[in-house]
Design a protein around this motif. Structure first.
Motif, PDB file in Angstrom:
ATOM      1  N   LEU A  40      -6.519   0.669  17.105  1.00 42.68           N
ATOM      2  CA  LEU A  40      -5.331   1.107  17.509  1.00 42.68           C
ATOM      3  C   LEU A  40      -4.270   0.055  17.438  1.00 42.68           C
ATOM      4  O   LEU A  40      -3.122   0.010  17.161  1.00 42.68           O
ATOM      5  CB  LEU A  40      -5.439   1.694  18.940  1.00 42.68           C
ATOM      6  CG  LEU A  40      -6.068   3.161  18.841  1.00 42.68           C
ATOM      7  CD1 LEU A  40      -6.219   3.673  20.098  1.00 42.68           C
ATOM      8  CD2 LEU A  40      -5.301   3.963  17.966  1.00 42.68           C
ATOM      9  N   GLY A  41      -4.897  -1.138  18.004  1.00 39.38           N
ATOM     10  CA  GLY A  41      -4.008  -2.318  18.087  1.00 39.38           C
ATOM     11  C   GLY A  41      -3.345  -2.827  16.869  1.00 39.38           C
ATOM     12  O   GLY A  41      -2.297  -3.354  16.549  1.00 39.38           O
ATOM     13  N   VAL A  42      -4.421  -2.880  15.835  1.00 40.13           N
ATOM     14  CA  VAL A  42      -3.911  -3.483  14.385  1.00 40.13           C
ATOM     15  C   VAL A  42      -2.973  -2.379  13.716  1.00 40.13           C
ATOM     16  O   VAL A  42      -2.239  -2.939  13.007  1.00 40.13           O
ATOM     17  CB  VAL A  42      -5.133  -3.812  13.806  1.00 40.13           C
ATOM     18  CG1 VAL A  42      -4.925  -4.079  12.113  1.00 40.13           C
ATOM     19  CG2 VAL A  42      -5.990  -4.937  14.369  1.00 40.13           C
ATOM     20  N   PHE A  43      -3.341  -1.275  13.965  1.00 36.16           N
ATOM     21  CA  PHE A  43      -2.375  -0.431  13.371  1.00 36.16           C
ATOM     22  C   PHE A  43      -0.920  -0.333  14.140  1.00 36.16           C
ATOM     23  O   PHE A  43       0.021  -0.186  13.321  1.00 36.16           O
ATOM     24  CB  PHE A  43      -2.889   1.307  13.786  1.00 36.16           C
ATOM     25  CG  PHE A  43      -1.912   2.276  13.297  1.00 36.16           C
ATOM     26  CD1 PHE A  43      -1.960   2.542  12.020  1.00 36.16           C
ATOM     27  CD2 PHE A  43      -1.224   2.942  14.349  1.00 36.16           C
ATOM     28  CE1 PHE A  43      -1.009   3.664  11.534  1.00 36.16           C
ATOM     29  CE2 PHE A  43      -0.275   4.066  13.862  1.00 36.16           C
ATOM     30  CZ  PHE A  43      -0.280   4.665  12.388  1.00 36.16           C
ATOM     31  N   ALA A  44      -0.875  -0.849  15.367  1.00 37.98           N
ATOM     32  CA  ALA A  44       0.358  -0.686  15.928  1.00 37.98           C
ATOM     33  C   ALA A  44       1.149  -1.930  15.389  1.00 37.98           C
ATOM     34  O   ALA A  44       2.398  -1.762  15.330  1.00 37.98           O
ATOM     35  CB  ALA A  44       0.024  -1.058  17.560  1.00 37.98           C
ATOM     36  N   VAL A  45       0.427  -2.931  15.164  1.00 41.95           N
ATOM     37  CA  VAL A  45       1.147  -4.284  14.547  1.00 41.95           C
ATOM     38  C   VAL A  45       1.638  -3.887  13.159  1.00 41.95           C
ATOM     39  O   VAL A  45       2.744  -3.991  12.754  1.00 41.95           O
ATOM     40  CB  VAL A  45       0.002  -5.370  14.414  1.00 41.95           C
ATOM     41  CG1 VAL A  45       0.811  -6.485  13.410  1.00 41.95           C
ATOM     42  CG2 VAL A  45      -0.223  -5.824  15.397  1.00 41.95           C
ATOM     43  N   TRP A  46       0.796  -3.162  12.302  1.00 43.90           N
ATOM     44  CA  TRP A  46       1.050  -2.622  10.987  1.00 43.90           C
ATOM     45  C   TRP A  46       2.270  -1.861  11.208  1.00 43.90           C
ATOM     46  O   TRP A  46       3.106  -1.992  10.485  1.00 43.90           O
ATOM     47  CB  TRP A  46      -0.016  -1.912  10.389  1.00 43.90           C
ATOM     48  CG  TRP A  46       0.330  -1.188   9.004  1.00 43.90           C
ATOM     49  CD1 TRP A  46       0.349  -1.989   7.869  1.00 43.90           C
ATOM     50  CD2 TRP A  46       0.713  -0.100   8.863  1.00 43.90           C
ATOM     51  NE1 TRP A  46       0.345  -1.156   6.745  1.00 43.90           N
ATOM     52  CE2 TRP A  46       0.838   0.141   7.337  1.00 43.90           C
ATOM     53  CE3 TRP A  46       1.177   1.184   9.437  1.00 43.90           C
ATOM     54  CZ2 TRP A  46       1.348   1.084   6.507  1.00 43.90           C
ATOM     55  CZ3 TRP A  46       1.516   2.209   8.783  1.00 43.90           C
ATOM     56  CH2 TRP A  46       1.709   2.354   7.327  1.00 43.90           C
ATOM     57  N   ARG A  47       2.608  -0.801  12.159  1.00 40.01           N
ATOM     58  CA  ARG A  47       3.465   0.149  12.108  1.00 40.01           C
ATOM     59  C   ARG A  47       4.549  -0.548  12.534  1.00 40.01           C
ATOM     60  O   ARG A  47       5.700  -0.084  12.180  1.00 40.01           O
ATOM     61  CB  ARG A  47       3.113   1.239  13.380  1.00 40.01           C
ATOM     62  CG  ARG A  47       4.198   2.322  13.207  1.00 40.01           C
ATOM     63  CD  ARG A  47       4.140   3.129  12.107  1.00 40.01           C
ATOM     64  NE  ARG A  47       5.096   4.286  12.048  1.00 40.01           N
ATOM     65  CZ  ARG A  47       6.261   3.780  11.204  1.00 40.01           C
ATOM     66  NH1 ARG A  47       6.524   2.805  10.886  1.00 40.01           N
ATOM     67  NH2 ARG A  47       7.194   4.933  11.252  1.00 40.01           N
ATOM     68  N   ILE A  48       4.514  -1.655  13.313  1.00 37.52           N
ATOM     69  CA  ILE A  48       5.809  -2.340  13.732  1.00 37.52           C
ATOM     70  C   ILE A  48       6.376  -3.001  12.506  1.00 37.52           C
ATOM     71  O   ILE A  48       7.668  -3.150  12.286  1.00 37.52           O
ATOM     72  CB  ILE A  48       5.556  -3.463  14.819  1.00 37.52           C
ATOM     73  CG1 ILE A  48       5.197  -2.553  16.487  1.00 37.52           C
ATOM     74  CG2 ILE A  48       6.795  -4.222  15.187  1.00 37.52           C
ATOM     75  CD1 ILE A  48       4.649  -3.381  17.276  1.00 37.52           C
ATOM     76  N   VAL A  49       5.467  -3.534  11.549  1.00 34.54           N
ATOM     77  CA  VAL A  49       6.003  -4.343  10.691  1.00 34.54           C
ATOM     78  C   VAL A  49       6.319  -3.699   9.630  1.00 34.54           C
ATOM     79  O   VAL A  49       7.592  -4.156   8.962  1.00 34.54           O
ATOM     80  CB  VAL A  49       4.700  -5.195  10.311  1.00 34.54           C
ATOM     81  CG1 VAL A  49       5.007  -5.914   8.944  1.00 34.54           C
ATOM     82  CG2 VAL A  49       4.255  -6.252  11.324  1.00 34.54           C
TER      83      VAL A  49
END
Length: 331
Positions: free
Chosen positions: A181-190
């Motif tokens: 979930l954390g890595v997906f959040a980074v990907w979504r923000i980027v």
């Protein structure tokens, strides 16, 4: 000679193929992580996931915004203390303790970022380092942190009141879920409009200002998001190892996350993950040999800077991109 339509179709086909390969690699990685605890030591894997999430959070600030922070240990270690204290002393559930750690790290990011973003370059980095060291000495003197002894015997508790996190596999899959979930959040923000503006600030801040963007607000937003995600990693670490010490807030921790990110490749999604896995693995397997691990990691960093300026994953991505653009012939 190819006309523009054929060139466009060829480029689109290559991009589709690259996306399919990337999706296949992600699926393969997830499958590997699911079966990994049945082969490798779960605590070691959880440590890798915690630091991989920490490095990904740091990369959001450095790789995609262009801001080098020397004080990210304050957010990571602060969340370790907040979570450990809330779970041990206040009886919080593990998920509530982690959320408190994330909230505490986000507030700290707001305060530190408010002062730091007013400067650029090395001055920004020095301000973050100075404020982080102030927090380190606060943790050294504060009563709730237990000083040099730290907080020990932190209970993992029960997730949602019925999943026993004292079971290694239960704890591992909880950490894995939060990591994804954390890595997906980074990907979504980027890949959001907000992330595109962050990239424009990184590439040319003056041009972003001329386009009417409030650059300082975007920088502060990125700083708080990065701090919150670093706090998420710290909260997980507090439960995994069941203690909190001054090592988590020391400046060396900031140096480690910088090394992980640069080694893997800044400005990439998978670079910090690879860098964290590599550094943690080296530390884990050489810690009992008597070999100076810091010397080896320093040598590896020097080689990386000399031969892989974009990091290992960054160089791999750049090489593939050069082939796609026809600037380099495939081997």
């Amino acid at each position: 000679m190819l006309d523009m339509t054929e060139i466009s179709m060829t480029s689109e086909t290559r991009n589709q193929t690259a996306n399919r390969v990337q999706i296949a690699l992600i699926i393969a990685l997830l499958i590997a992580l699911i079966f990994a605890p049945f082969v490798l030591y779960p605590v070691f894997l959880m440590k890798v996931l915690c630091f991989a999430l920490f490095a990904s959070a740091f990369n959001l600030l450095l790789g995609f915004t262009g801001l080098l922070s020397f004080g990210h240990a304050a957010f990571f270690g602060g969340a370790v203390y907040f979570t450990a204290h809330a779970v041990k002393e206040w009886g919080f559930s593990p998920e509530a303790g982690i959320l408190l750690g994330v909230a505490g790290a986000a507030v700290m990011g707001l305060v530190i970022g408010f002062f730091a973003i007013r400067r650029q370059g090395i001055y920004f980095a020095m301000i973050t380092l100075a404020l982080s060291q102030m927090f380190f000495f606060f943790c050294l003197q504060a009563e709730f942190t237990k000083g040099e002894d730290g907080l020990q015997g932190v209970p993992r508790g029960h997730l949602l009141r019925f999943i026993d996190l004292n079971e290694p596999l239960n704890m591992y899959f909880f950490v894995l879920g939060v990591f994804v979930l954390g890595v997906f959040a980074v990907w979504r923000i980027v890949h959001s409009p907000f992330g595109m503006i962050l990239r424009s600030i990184r590439e040319n801040e003056n041009r972003a200002i001329s386009l009417g963007y409030s650059v300082n607000l975007y920088k502060l937003g990125a700083f708080v998001m990065s701090a919150a995600l670093a706090g998420l990693a710290g909260g997980l670490k507090a439960l995994v190892f069941q203690f909190a010490t001054l090592t988590d807030v020391a400046w060396q921790m900031s140096g480690e996350v910088i090394l992980m990110t640069l080694l893997g490749g800044i400005g990439t999604i998978f670079g910090p993950i690879f860098g964290a896995a590599f550094v943690v693995t080296v530390q884990n397997y050489l810690s009992t040999t008597g070999f100076p691990v810091t010397v080896l990691t320093g040598l590896i960093f020097i080689v990386c800077v000399l031969l892989f300026r974009r990091g290992i994953v960054g160089e791999f991505n750049a090489s593939n991109l050069a082939v796609k653009l026809g600037l380099k012939s495939p081997k």
